[in-house]
Design a protein around this motif. Structure first.
Motif, PDB file in Angstrom:
ATOM      1  N   PRO A  87      10.777  -5.279  -8.399  1.00  0.00           N
ATOM      2  CA  PRO A  87      11.535  -4.583  -8.184  1.00  0.00           C
ATOM      3  C   PRO A  87      11.569  -3.948  -6.616  1.00  0.00           C
ATOM      4  CG  PRO A  87      10.126  -3.676  -9.724  1.00  0.00           C
ATOM      5  CD  PRO A  87       9.683  -4.968  -9.541  1.00  0.00           C
ATOM      6  N   ALA A  88      12.689  -3.368  -6.132  1.00  0.00           N
ATOM      7  CA  ALA A  88      12.771  -2.995  -4.805  1.00  0.00           C
ATOM      8  C   ALA A  88      11.776  -1.837  -4.632  1.00  0.00           C
ATOM      9  CB  ALA A  88      14.286  -2.640  -4.581  1.00  0.00           C
ATOM     10  N   TRP A  89      11.778  -0.767  -5.488  1.00  0.00           N
ATOM     11  CA  TRP A  89      11.279   0.406  -5.540  1.00  0.00           C
ATOM     12  C   TRP A  89       9.487   0.240  -5.219  1.00  0.00           C
ATOM     13  CZ3 TRP A  89       7.143   1.666  -8.602  1.00  0.00           C
ATOM     14  CH2 TRP A  89       6.986   1.029 -10.042  1.00  0.00           C
ATOM     15  N   MET A  90       9.109  -0.808  -5.808  1.00  0.00           N
ATOM     16  CA  MET A  90       7.861  -1.215  -5.613  1.00  0.00           C
ATOM     17  C   MET A  90       7.424  -1.899  -4.593  1.00  0.00           C
ATOM     18  SD  MET A  90       4.815  -3.342  -8.233  1.00  0.00           S
ATOM     19  CE  MET A  90       4.850  -2.008  -9.555  1.00  0.00           C
ATOM     20  N   VAL A  91       8.390  -2.825  -4.036  1.00  0.00           N
ATOM     21  CA  VAL A  91       8.149  -3.611  -2.841  1.00  0.00           C
ATOM     22  C   VAL A  91       8.154  -2.542  -1.728  1.00  0.00           C
ATOM     23  CG1 VAL A  91       9.422  -5.255  -1.378  1.00  0.00           C
ATOM     24  CG2 VAL A  91       9.243  -5.624  -3.720  1.00  0.00           C
ATOM     25  N   GLU A  92       9.170  -1.514  -1.479  1.00  0.00           N
ATOM     26  CA  GLU A  92       9.320  -0.637  -0.645  1.00  0.00           C
ATOM     27  C   GLU A  92       8.049   0.328  -0.553  1.00  0.00           C
ATOM     28  OE1 GLU A  92      12.989   1.277  -1.306  1.00  0.00           O
ATOM     29  OE2 GLU A  92      14.290  -0.156  -0.876  1.00  0.00           O
ATOM     30  N   ARG A  93       7.568   0.809  -1.741  1.00  0.00           N
ATOM     31  CA  ARG A  93       6.424   1.493  -1.885  1.00  0.00           C
ATOM     32  C   ARG A  93       5.067   0.618  -1.156  1.00  0.00           C
ATOM     33  NH1 ARG A  93       6.531   6.381  -5.347  1.00  0.00           N
ATOM     34  NH2 ARG A  93       7.653   6.640  -3.488  1.00  0.00           N
ATOM     35  N   LEU A  94       4.893  -0.301  -1.700  1.00  0.00           N
ATOM     36  CA  LEU A  94       3.904  -1.284  -0.962  1.00  0.00           C
ATOM     37  C   LEU A  94       4.138  -1.431   0.299  1.00  0.00           C
ATOM     38  CD1 LEU A  94       3.329  -4.174  -3.949  1.00  0.00           C
ATOM     39  CD2 LEU A  94       1.833  -2.063  -3.371  1.00  0.00           C
ATOM     40  N   ALA A  95       5.419  -1.761   0.917  1.00  0.00           N
ATOM     41  CA  ALA A  95       5.223  -1.994   2.556  1.00  0.00           C
ATOM     42  C   ALA A  95       5.072  -0.725   3.132  1.00  0.00           C
ATOM     43  CB  ALA A  95       7.035  -2.402   2.626  1.00  0.00           C
ATOM     44  N   SER A  96       5.588   0.455   2.597  1.00  0.00           N
ATOM     45  CA  SER A  96       5.206   1.494   3.429  1.00  0.00           C
ATOM     46  C   SER A  96       3.693   1.768   3.303  1.00  0.00           C
ATOM     47  CB  SER A  96       6.049   2.802   2.837  1.00  0.00           C
ATOM     48  OG  SER A  96       5.651   2.980   1.374  1.00  0.00           O
ATOM     49  N   ALA A  97       3.128   1.074   2.281  1.00  0.00           N
ATOM     50  CA  ALA A  97       1.487   1.595   2.436  1.00  0.00           C
ATOM     51  C   ALA A  97       0.859   0.363   3.207  1.00  0.00           C
ATOM     52  CB  ALA A  97       1.097   1.565   1.043  1.00  0.00           C
ATOM     53  N   GLY A  98       1.670  -0.497   3.843  1.00  0.00           N
ATOM     54  CA  GLY A  98       1.123  -1.565   4.566  1.00  0.00           C
ATOM     55  C   GLY A  98       0.719  -2.775   3.767  1.00  0.00           C
ATOM     56  N   VAL A  99       1.161  -3.116   2.626  1.00  0.00           N
ATOM     57  CA  VAL A  99       0.919  -3.996   1.736  1.00  0.00           C
ATOM     58  C   VAL A  99       2.117  -5.126   1.570  1.00  0.00           C
ATOM     59  CG1 VAL A  99       0.046  -4.908  -0.442  1.00  0.00           C
ATOM     60  CG2 VAL A  99      -0.813  -2.839   0.628  1.00  0.00           C
ATOM     61  N   ARG A 100       1.787  -6.366   1.774  1.00  0.00           N
ATOM     62  CA  ARG A 100       3.026  -7.186   1.720  1.00  0.00           C
ATOM     63  C   ARG A 100       3.314  -7.598   0.148  1.00  0.00           C
ATOM     64  NH1 ARG A 100       3.270 -12.998   1.914  1.00  0.00           N
ATOM     65  NH2 ARG A 100       0.939 -12.807   2.212  1.00  0.00           N
ATOM     66  N   SER A 101       4.651  -7.781  -0.374  1.00  0.00           N
ATOM     67  CA  SER A 101       4.737  -8.302  -1.802  1.00  0.00           C
ATOM     68  C   SER A 101       4.526  -9.589  -1.608  1.00  0.00           C
ATOM     69  CB  SER A 101       6.253  -7.859  -2.012  1.00  0.00           C
ATOM     70  OG  SER A 101       6.559  -8.340  -3.406  1.00  0.00           O
ATOM     71  N   ILE A 102       4.005 -10.092  -2.794  1.00  0.00           N
ATOM     72  CA  ILE A 102       3.606 -11.428  -3.140  1.00  0.00           C
ATOM     73  C   ILE A 102       4.265 -11.969  -4.099  1.00  0.00           C
ATOM     74  CG2 ILE A 102       1.687 -13.456  -3.447  1.00  0.00           C
ATOM     75  CD1 ILE A 102      -0.037 -11.515  -1.771  1.00  0.00           C
ATOM     76  N   SER A 103       3.743 -11.478  -5.410  1.00  0.00           N
ATOM     77  CA  SER A 103       4.376 -11.825  -6.641  1.00  0.00           C
ATOM     78  C   SER A 103       4.213 -10.612  -7.763  1.00  0.00           C
ATOM     79  CB  SER A 103       3.944 -12.999  -7.339  1.00  0.00           C
ATOM     80  OG  SER A 103       2.597 -12.867  -7.793  1.00  0.00           O
ATOM     81  N   PRO A 104       5.136 -10.300  -8.830  1.00  0.00           N
ATOM     82  CA  PRO A 104       4.889  -9.359  -9.755  1.00  0.00           C
ATOM     83  C   PRO A 104       3.601  -9.189  -9.875  1.00  0.00           C
ATOM     84  CG  PRO A 104       6.887 -10.447 -10.376  1.00  0.00           C
ATOM     85  CD  PRO A 104       6.102 -11.403  -9.276  1.00  0.00           C
ATOM     86  N   VAL A 105       2.783 -10.040 -10.384  1.00  0.00           N
ATOM     87  CA  VAL A 105       1.208  -9.964 -10.808  1.00  0.00           C
ATOM     88  C   VAL A 105       0.656  -9.436  -9.558  1.00  0.00           C
ATOM     89  CG1 VAL A 105      -0.497 -11.038 -11.937  1.00  0.00           C
ATOM     90  CG2 VAL A 105       1.423 -11.610 -12.694  1.00  0.00           C
ATOM     91  N   VAL A 106       0.485  -9.989  -8.684  1.00  0.00           N
ATOM     92  CA  VAL A 106      -0.394  -9.629  -7.613  1.00  0.00           C
ATOM     93  C   VAL A 106       0.127  -8.056  -7.172  1.00  0.00           C
ATOM     94  CG1 VAL A 106      -1.176 -10.100  -5.173  1.00  0.00           C
ATOM     95  CG2 VAL A 106      -0.788 -11.819  -6.854  1.00  0.00           C
ATOM     96  N   ASP A 107       1.450  -7.953  -7.059  1.00  0.00           N
ATOM     97  CA  ASP A 107       1.926  -6.497  -6.708  1.00  0.00           C
ATOM     98  C   ASP A 107       1.517  -5.571  -7.603  1.00  0.00           C
ATOM     99  OD1 ASP A 107       3.274  -8.147  -4.768  1.00  0.00           O
ATOM    100  OD2 ASP A 107       5.037  -8.098  -5.474  1.00  0.00           O
TER     101      ASP A 107
END
Length: 679
Positions: A117-137
Motif C-alpha cells: 500500500p502507498a502509505w507504507m511505501v511512502e513511510r519507508l521511502a521517507s525513512a530511506g528504505v526502498r520498497s521491495i515486496s509486501p513481505v520484505v516491506d
C-alpha cells in the motif's frame, strides 16, 4: 536513521515544530544531523546512542519525546492474531548463550505479488528504505517501528528444522547482498536448516531461502541475539546492516513476541494467508536481567550541582521505563529490559540530568585546596626535548600508532608486532615497534611534494610483545634528508651525513647533564648502513640508535639522498642526573697532553673510559683534541691526542705527581688497547 515526524506523532504528541524537536533531542543526547522536508512531512536525520539499540526505532525516540514533554505513549498495539494454520516444528537452540530466544511462525497461503500500500511505501521511502515486496516491506517496517530485526524465509526452500548454532569450519554461505559467497568461521553465529547455513544470524539472510514474488508460504523469524555474539562479525565481511547495528548495541530481550504479532498482523492485511501458532525456543538463564541500581540523593546533588526536586527525579526515571522504589538516602531503580546501558549509579544521574536539562546545572565557584603534585628533578621536562630539536631545525610530526606491516618488516625483519583485528586500512594493520616506519612515510610524502630538505621528529609509544604481554615504551625519533644547511649564498650545498645527525643527537643527550657519559658503538641493525651507524649506550645500557638508512632499503623506498635516522628510549636516555656540589679547589690545575696510536677500529669511548679509570679522582677533565690517520702512521692504526687536566683539592700537584699519573694512563692504554705513545 531517518525518522519522519508524522510517524513519530502517531506514537506520542509532539508539541514542537521540527526544528524545535531537533533541538530538544540534541539537548537530551541525540545527534541530529539535520531536518529534511519530504513532501508535506519533515524527516529527522539522527545519529543514535552508540550503545543503545532501543533508540534506533520510532518507539525508542517516542519514549524520549514522551518523557521530555511529560506526555503519554500511544503506540499502536498489535493484538494476537487468530491462529488458523498448522503448527510447524519449534526452532532449536544449539548455541543458547548466543541465541537465548528464538521465535518462529509460518504464514501459509500469502500472495506476495500484491502491491504494498502507498502509505507504507511512502513511510519507508521517507525513512530511506526502498520498497521491495509486501513481505520484505513488512519486516523493514517493523524494524523501524519497534527496533526489532526480523527475517522472513521462503518455507518451501527450507529443509527441515531451523536452528541457531555456531558455524563449522569450512562452511560457506551465499548472502543476499550482491549474491556474495563468504567463508564462515566457527565464531560466526548462523541460522541453519538440515542442509546447512541459510543466514548469518543478526546480520543478513542467505540467497537460498530468499523471499521472491512466487513465495506462498513464509517462515517469520524473530530472535534475541547476545550483542557479543554479533559484534564485529558484519564488519569482518565488509557488511553494515540495519539488523547488525541494532543487535550489536542490544535490542529488547522481551520485545520479540510483540514484533511477531505486529508483523503477522500487517502481513495478513497486505497478503492474506493463515498464521500458525508461534513456536518459541528460549534459554531463560542466558537472557539479560536488569539489576536494581541505588541512586543516592547526596551523590546526585554532588555530581549535578543542581537542586532537582524528588518528584522530578522520580518522574524522569519512571518516564524512561525504570521501576523506582524509595530508599533511605534516595531511590532504588530497576532499568527496563531495553536499556542495556544502565548499570551503575552514574548512569542514572546522567539520565536524570539529561531529561531535566543541562541548563539546570548552575555555575558556581568551588574552593579547593591547592596541592601541587610532586615532580622528580630527574625527570626531564617534555618541553625541553621539543625546544632542543626545533632549535636545530626539526619539525614535530604526529602519526598513527599503527603502521604498514610490509615496511615495518623491511626495517625490522622477524620482529613480532601486534596485528590489528579490524584495521582502518591495509597499510595501517600492525602496532609500531619503532617510530621510523611512519617518519619514513612522512619524509617520502614531503619529498614527493618538492620539499628538498626534510627534518622531522616524533615522540610517542612503541609496542612490543614481552612474554605475551603488551609492553609500551615512550621513544623519541627523528629523520633528516637533504642538504646539511638550508640553501644560501655563503655555503655550498652538501648532503647531511652521519656526523650531522650525531651532533643533533648529542645536543639532545646533553639535556641529561654533563656528568652522564654516553658511548657510541657500531650498530648491528640490518636496516642501517653498516659503516655509518651507531648504537648509543648509557653506562653500558643500550638506549637508542642512529645512522644512515641501508642503501638497499633507500633504493627500494625511493630516496635519492642519504636518509638519516635516530631513535631513543626517552626514559633511559634522558633521565637527568643531579649535579653534585663541591667546593672550588684553591690549587692550580695541571694539564698534560698524551698522543697515542691505537688500532684503527678502537672506539674513542674505550680510550676515554680506560684513561679515566687509570687517572683516578684527580682527573677533572678529559678532552680529545686530535684524531689523525695518514703519513707517518701505520695504515692499520690511528693517532689520538688527549688533553688531561688534573687538580687536587688539598695541595698543588708537582711535576712528579703529574708524570706518575700520565705514566699510569699510558700503561693502562697500552695493556688494554694496544696503545703506543707517540714521541
Amino acid at each position: 536513521m531517518k525518522l519522519p515526524v508524522s510517524w513519530l506523532a502517531e506514537w506520542v504528541d509532539v508539541p514542537w515544530e521540527p526544528q524545535e524537536l531537533s533541538r530538544r533531542l540534541t539537548d537530551s543526547g541525540f545527534e541530529v544531523e539535520g531536518v529534511e522536508s519530504v513532501g508535506n512531512d519533515a524527516v529527522l536525520e539522527l545519529k543514535t546512542y552508540a550503545n543503545r539499540g532501543d533508540s534506533m526505532s520510532v518507539l525508542g525516540v517516542a519514549r524520549e519525546v514522551a518523557v521530555l514533554t511529560g506526555g503519554k505513549l500511544k503506540a499502536p498495539r498489535a493484538a494476537a492474531v487468530q491462529v488458523t494454520g498448522v503448527a510447524v516444528p519449534a526452532p532449536v537452540l544449539e548455541a543458547p548463550d548466543a541465541a537465548p530466544r528464538f521465535l518462529m511462525r509460518q504464514i501459509a497461503g500469502i500472495d506476495n505479488t500484491r502491491t504494498t500500500p502507498a502509505w507504507m511505501v511512502e513511510r519507508l521511502a521517507s525513512a530511506g528504505v526502498r520498497s521491495i515486496s509486501p513481505v520484505v516491506d513488512v519486516t523493514n517496517f517493523v524494524l523501524l517501528e519497534l527496533g526489532q530485526p526480523m527475517h522472513a524465509y521462503d518455507a518451501s526452500r527450507v529443509r527441515g528444522t531451523l536452528r541457531a548454532r555456531w558455524a563449522s569450519a569450512g562452511e560457506q554461505l551465499t548472502l543476499l547482498f550482491e549474491e556474495r559467497t563468504i567463508d564462515l568461521t566457527p565464531d560466526v553465529l548462523v541460522i541453519a536448516d538440515d542442509s546447512g547455513p541459510v543466514g548469518m544470524a543478526g546480520v543478513m539472510g542467505g540467497l537460498g531461502t530468499a523471499i521472491t514474488s512466487a513465495a506462498t508460504t513464509v517462515l517469520l523469524e524473530v530472535a534475541f541475539f547476545a550483542p557479543d555474539a554479533i559484534a564485529g562479525r558484519a564488519r569482518r565481511y565488509g557488511l553494515i546492516t540495519d539488523a547488525s547495528q541494532r543487535f550489536e548495541r542490544g535490542v529488547d530481550p522481551e520485545g520479540q513476541q510483540r514484533a511477531m504479532e505486529r508483523a503477522t498482523q500487517l502481513l495478513l492485511e497486505l497478503c492474506g494467508g493463515k498464521a500458525s501458532p508461534v513456536q518459541e525456543a528460549v534459554h531463560a538463564a542466558a537472557l539479560p536481567r536488569r539489576q536494581p541500581v541505588l541512586l543516592r540523593r547526596s551523590r546526585l546533588d554532588l555530581l549535578t550541582g543542581a537542586a532537582i526536586a524528588d518528584a522530578r527525579v522520580v518522574a524522569s526515571l519512571t518516564g524512561l521505563g525504570l521501576e523506582v522504589v524509595k530508599a533511605a538516602d534516595g531511590w532504588t531503580a530497576t532499568p527496563p529490559s531495553w536499556r542495556f546501558d544502565l548499570s551503575i549509579e552514574a548512569d542514572l544521574i546522567e539520565e536524570v540530568l539529561r531529561i531535566v536539562g543541562f541548563d539546570a546545572v548552575q555555575e558556581a565557584p568551588k574552593r579547593l585546596p591547592q596541592r601541587f603534585a610532586r615532580r622528580s628533578q630527574l625527570r626531564l621536562d617534555e618541553r625541553a626535548l621539543l625546544d632542543a630539536l626545533t632549535a636545530r631545525g626539526y619539525q614535530e610530526a604526529i602519526n598513527y600508532a599503527f603502521v604498514d606491516p610490509v615496511l615495518q618488516e623491511q626495517l625490522f625483519p622477524g620482529t613480532a608486532a601486534f596485528r590489528l583485528t579490524n584495521p582502518i586500512a591495509s597499510d595501517l594493520a600492525v602496532m609500531r615497534v619503532s617510530l621510523w616506519p611512519a617518519l619514513l612515510k612522512a619524509a617520502q610524502t614531503n619529498l614527493a611534494r618538492q620539499q628538498d630538505r626534510v627534518r622531522l621528529f616524533e615522540q610517542g609509544a612503541v609496542f612490543s610483545n614481552a612474554d605475551g604481554a603488551v609492553r609500551e615504551v615512550q621513544h623519541i625519533a627523528g629523520i633528516a634528508v637533504g642538504s646539511r644547511l638550508p640553501e644560501q649564498w655563503a655555503a655550498a650545498r652538501e648532503p647531511a651525513d652521519f656526523f650531522d645527525l650525531k651532533a643533533d643527537v648529542s645536543a639532545l643527550l646533553q639535556l641529561a647533564g654533563a656528568a652522564v657519559r654516553f658511548e657510541w658503538q657500531p650498530a648491528t641493525l640490518s636496516c642501517l648502513h653498516p659503516g655509518r651507524s651507531a648504537t648509543i649506550l648509557r653506562e653500558g645500557v643500550e638506549i637508542g640508535w642512529l645512522g644512515e638508512l641501508h642503501p638497499r632499503l633507500a633504493a627500494e623506498l625511493g630516496f635519492t639522498a642519504p636518509c638519516l635516522l635516530f631513535e631513543l628510549n626517552i626514559m633511559q636516555a634522558l633521565e637527568a642526573r643531579l649535579p653534585l656540589l663541591a667546593p672550588v679547589s684553591r690549587y692550580p690545575q695541571v694539564r698534560r697532553d698524551l698522543a697515542v696510536t691505537v688500532p684503527a677500529a678502537t672506539p674513542l669511548s674505550a680510550i676515554l673510559t680506560h684513561a679515566s679509570v687509570a687517572a683516578g679522582e684527580l682527573l677533572t677533565d678529559l678532552r680529545v683534541f686530535d684524531v689523525y690517520q695518514g703519513a707517518g702512521i701505520e695504515s692499520t692504526r690511528k693517532s689520538v691526542a688527549l688533553g688531561l687536566i688534573f687538580q687536587d683539592k688539598s695541595k698543588t700537584l708537582t711535576d712528579r705527581d703529574a708524570d706518575a699519573l700520565m705514566a699510569a694512563v699510558a700503561a693502562e692504554l697500552g695493556a688494554k688497547l694496544d696503545a703506543r705513545v707517540r714521541n
